[in-house]
Design a protein around this motif. Structure first.
Motif, short mmCIF file in Angstrom:
data_model
loop_
_atom_site.label_atom_id
_atom_site.label_comp_id
_atom_site.label_asym_id
_atom_site.label_seq_id
_atom_site.Cartn_x
_atom_site.Cartn_y
_atom_site.Cartn_z
N ASP A 1 0.82 -0.79 -0.20
CA ASP A 1 0.41 -0.25 -0.29
C ASP A 1 1.04 1.10 0.20
OD1 ASP A 1 -2.29 1.36 -0.11
OD2 ASP A 1 -2.97 0.90 2.17
N TYR A 2 0.13 2.66 -0.26
CA TYR A 2 1.25 3.66 -0.49
C TYR A 2 0.08 5.28 0.35
CZ TYR A 2 -1.40 3.83 -4.98
OH TYR A 2 -1.99 3.50 -6.43
N PRO A 3 1.37 6.07 0.60
CA PRO A 3 0.21 7.29 0.75
C PRO A 3 -0.47 7.82 0.11
CG PRO A 3 2.42 7.77 0.89
CD PRO A 3 2.18 5.98 0.45
N ASP A 4 -1.10 8.69 0.13
CA ASP A 4 -2.51 9.33 -0.62
C ASP A 4 -1.72 10.49 -1.16
OD1 ASP A 4 -4.13 9.95 -2.24
OD2 ASP A 4 -5.29 10.85 -0.66
N ASN A 5 -0.08 10.53 -0.52
CA ASN A 5 0.52 11.64 -1.51
C ASN A 5 0.93 12.66 -3.02
OD1 ASN A 5 1.11 12.18 1.13
ND2 ASN A 5 3.32 11.52 1.14
N LEU A 6 1.11 13.16 -2.95
CA LEU A 6 1.91 13.29 -4.61
C LEU A 6 3.02 12.61 -4.74
CD1 LEU A 6 1.03 16.90 -5.75
CD2 LEU A 6 -0.25 14.58 -6.42
N ASN A 7 3.28 11.61 -5.80
CA ASN A 7 4.33 11.76 -6.14
C ASN A 7 4.87 11.07 -7.37
OD1 ASN A 7 5.98 9.03 -5.78
ND2 ASN A 7 5.74 8.80 -4.38
N ALA A 8 6.17 11.42 -7.40
CA ALA A 8 6.76 11.80 -8.89
C ALA A 8 7.28 9.71 -9.47
CB ALA A 8 8.34 11.96 -9.22
N GLU A 9 6.89 9.58 -8.34
CA GLU A 9 7.63 8.11 -8.97
C GLU A 9 6.04 7.12 -9.64
OE1 GLU A 9 10.11 7.00 -10.01
OE2 GLU A 9 10.90 8.28 -9.77
N LEU A 10 4.59 7.79 -8.94
CA LEU A 10 3.39 6.94 -8.75
C LEU A 10 3.58 7.68 -10.06
CD1 LEU A 10 1.97 6.70 -5.75
CD2 LEU A 10 3.04 5.13 -7.07
N ILE A 11 3.86 8.66 -10.72
CA ILE A 11 3.19 9.50 -11.87
C ILE A 11 3.51 8.72 -12.59
CG2 ILE A 11 3.05 11.47 -13.10
CD1 ILE A 11 2.01 13.15 -10.42
N LYS A 12 4.55 8.72 -12.95
CA LYS A 12 5.79 7.99 -14.11
C LYS A 12 5.61 6.69 -14.24
CE LYS A 12 9.90 9.69 -12.65
NZ LYS A 12 11.12 9.78 -12.26
N ALA A 13 4.33 5.84 -13.03
CA ALA A 13 4.63 4.34 -13.25
C ALA A 13 3.59 4.28 -14.32
CB ALA A 13 4.05 3.56 -12.15
N ASP A 14 2.27 5.92 -14.65
CA ASP A 14 1.00 4.94 -15.03
C ASP A 14 1.19 6.72 -16.42
OD1 ASP A 14 -0.18 3.85 -13.17
OD2 ASP A 14 -1.32 5.37 -12.11
N LEU A 15 2.67 6.62 -16.56
CA LEU A 15 2.69 7.05 -17.94
C LEU A 15 3.30 6.16 -19.43
CD1 LEU A 15 4.91 10.28 -17.57
CD2 LEU A 15 2.49 10.15 -17.14
N ARG A 16 2.33 6.99 -19.73
CA ARG A 16 2.18 5.44 -21.89
C ARG A 16 2.95 6.67 -22.60
NH1 ARG A 16 -2.95 5.39 -20.11
NH2 ARG A 16 -4.01 6.43 -22.34
N GLY A 17 3.68 5.44 -23.65
CA GLY A 17 3.28 6.36 -25.18
C GLY A 17 4.18 7.15 -24.85
N ALA A 18 4.18 8.30 -26.35
CA ALA A 18 5.02 9.56 -25.93
C ALA A 18 5.88 9.79 -24.50
CB ALA A 18 4.39 11.37 -27.10
N CYS A 19 5.02 9.97 -23.42
CA CYS A 19 4.83 10.90 -22.68
C CYS A 19 6.02 10.16 -21.67
CB CYS A 19 4.60 11.48 -22.33
SG CYS A 19 2.58 10.47 -21.88
N GLU A 20 6.16 8.38 -22.47
CA GLU A 20 6.89 7.92 -20.91
C GLU A 20 8.00 7.32 -20.27
OE1 GLU A 20 6.78 3.78 -23.04
OE2 GLU A 20 7.50 2.70 -21.41
N HIS A 21 8.67 8.24 -21.17
CA HIS A 21 10.25 8.75 -20.43
C HIS A 21 9.99 10.04 -19.75
CE1 HIS A 21 10.93 5.05 -21.53
NE2 HIS A 21 11.02 5.05 -22.76
N LEU A 22 9.00 10.75 -19.34
CA LEU A 22 9.17 12.93 -19.56
C LEU A 22 9.35 12.65 -17.91
CD1 LEU A 22 7.93 15.39 -19.52
CD2 LEU A 22 5.53 14.23 -18.77
N GLU A 23 10.18 13.18 -17.56
CA GLU A 23 11.11 13.71 -16.04
C GLU A 23 9.77 14.94 -15.79
OE1 GLU A 23 14.68 15.53 -15.23
OE2 GLU A 23 15.06 14.70 -17.20
N VAL A 24 10.00 14.11 -13.77
CA VAL A 24 8.37 14.66 -12.75
C VAL A 24 9.74 15.03 -11.92
CG1 VAL A 24 6.59 14.13 -12.00
CG2 VAL A 24 7.02 12.53 -14.67
N GLU A 25 8.66 16.44 -11.74
CA GLU A 25 9.27 16.47 -10.25
C GLU A 25 7.63 16.71 -9.10
OE1 GLU A 25 12.27 19.38 -10.32
OE2 GLU A 25 11.46 19.65 -7.84
N VAL A 26 8.16 16.54 -7.94
CA VAL A 26 6.78 16.82 -7.42
C VAL A 26 7.55 17.20 -6.30
CG1 VAL A 26 4.96 15.92 -5.39
CG2 VAL A 26 5.65 14.33 -7.37
#
Ligand code: BTN
Length: 330
Positions: A61-86
């Motif tokens: 389970d994971y907390p309800d915080n905004l999290n760059a890794e959780l966002i990145k895990a759901d990216l696909r297609g042309a933005c799959e490797h987008l850099e994300v910072e929270v």
């Protein structure tokens, strides 16, 4: 990416099995002892990680915080490797990207915040951005676009937001021309696109597309000046866990699907279908600094340049361009 984020990333990508400390250590190139420390630190952050001797670690389970890794895990297609910072608190995600634009030269980057102390809206307004109840994010892009075509970035993100609210939250969302997102006749999302023109090259140097979404109503309610217009996707404390990360990722997925073919406006039909002013009577305030300068008209269409086509009471057809007018449904 920091080693702790890499550990989280490994656990996120393997929630169906146990990963031994040794496996994670060799994948990311640190010692087993370091993995143990990072796992403990993740647990302190609210991640529930099961650790079984001779089997390894598994994320439960994971907390309800905004999290760059959780966002990145759901990216696909042309933005799959987008850099994300929270970040937790920022002045404004648009302002921060603008101030640091040179460090993102030629590289797309997504900055997401839990709170903005100086959130900015269109026409110099402020954007109320309290902590924990919304999500505020900006994407810096380097599109090969003319300044006039850059308006499609705004309509593309508006369509991406409305579509994601519907698919992720199962809440019908519509677009109020040109870029406000409405749910139950209340504004739940605002968009501010800012572009810097490279006059020598004759195109854009960069564009920043900023989006702010009210996920839940703040406990103390909205400030007086927006309380009649502003709404949220969920009641106070009712948002499903993890929804902010999922929603941001899906908006970005939708947006990139449109962005890679922006010139052909593949989102045009969806934009039009979701436009709730269509067929309605409106008050058109022609001069945004003078509210007395207005006329009434009926909305009859949106043309391929996203201009609002209205028919005035004396049967004139007028094409309204974004930025020039303010529209109220009557
Ligand atoms: C509006 O409705 O007038 C536009 C509001 C745009 C708000 C977003 S929140 C993320 C980004 N950072 C800002 O300061 N503004 C935009």
């Amino acid at each position: 990416m920091k080693a702790k984020d890499k550990v989280l990333n490994e656990l996120l990508n393997n929630t169906n099995k146990y990963l031994s400390g040794e496996e994670i250590a060799s994948t990311i190139g640190v010692s087993r002892n370091a993995i143990w420390k990072h796992v403990n630190s993740l647990k302190e952050d609210g991640y529930v990680i099961e650790a079984i001797t001779n089997k390894g670690y598994k994320l439960i389970d994971y907390p309800d915080n905004l999290n760059a890794e959780l966002i990145k895990a759901d990216l696909r297609g042309a933005c799959e490797h987008l850099e994300v910072e929270v970040r937790d608190v920022v002045t404004s995600t648009n302002t921060l990207l603008k101030e640091n634009s040179s460090s993102y030269a030629g590289k797309d980057f997504l900055l997401v915040a839990n709170e903005q102390t100086n959130g900015r809206g269109r026409l110099g307004r402020t954007f109320h951005s309290p902590s924990g109840t919304g999500v505020y994010f900006s994407l810096i892009l380097h599109p090969k676009l003319s300044a006039s075509d850059s308006q499609y970035l705004t309509t593309a993100i508006a369509t991406a937001v409305a579509r994601a609210i519907e698919s992720v939250c199962n809440i019908p969302a519509s677009i109020k021309w040109v870029n406000d997102i409405f749910v139950n006749e209340k504004k739940v999302c605002g968009i501010l696109t800012e572009a810097v023109i490279d006059f020598e090259a004759g195109g854009l140097e960069y564009a920043i597309v900023g989006t702010g979404i009210n996920i839940t109503a703040p406990k103390e309610g909205y400030p007086e000046e927006i309380k009649d217009i502003a709404g949220a996707l969920y009641e106070y404390n009712q948002a499903p866990k993890g929804i902010r990360n999922k929603l941001v990722a899906e908006i970005i997925n939708n947006f990139y699907e449109y962005y890679i073919d922006l010139g052909n406006k593949p989102f045009f039909n969806e934009y039009k279908k979701r436009s709730f002013l269509m067929g309605h009577r409106v008050k058109v305030i022609s001069n945004t600094t003078n509210p007395d300068d207005y006329f009434y008209a009926n909305v009859i269409d949106i043309d391929e340049d996203f201009r609002l086509i209205v028919e005035t009471d004396d049967w004139h057809e007028v094409a309204l361009s974004t930025g020039e007018v303010s529209i109220r449904k009557v």
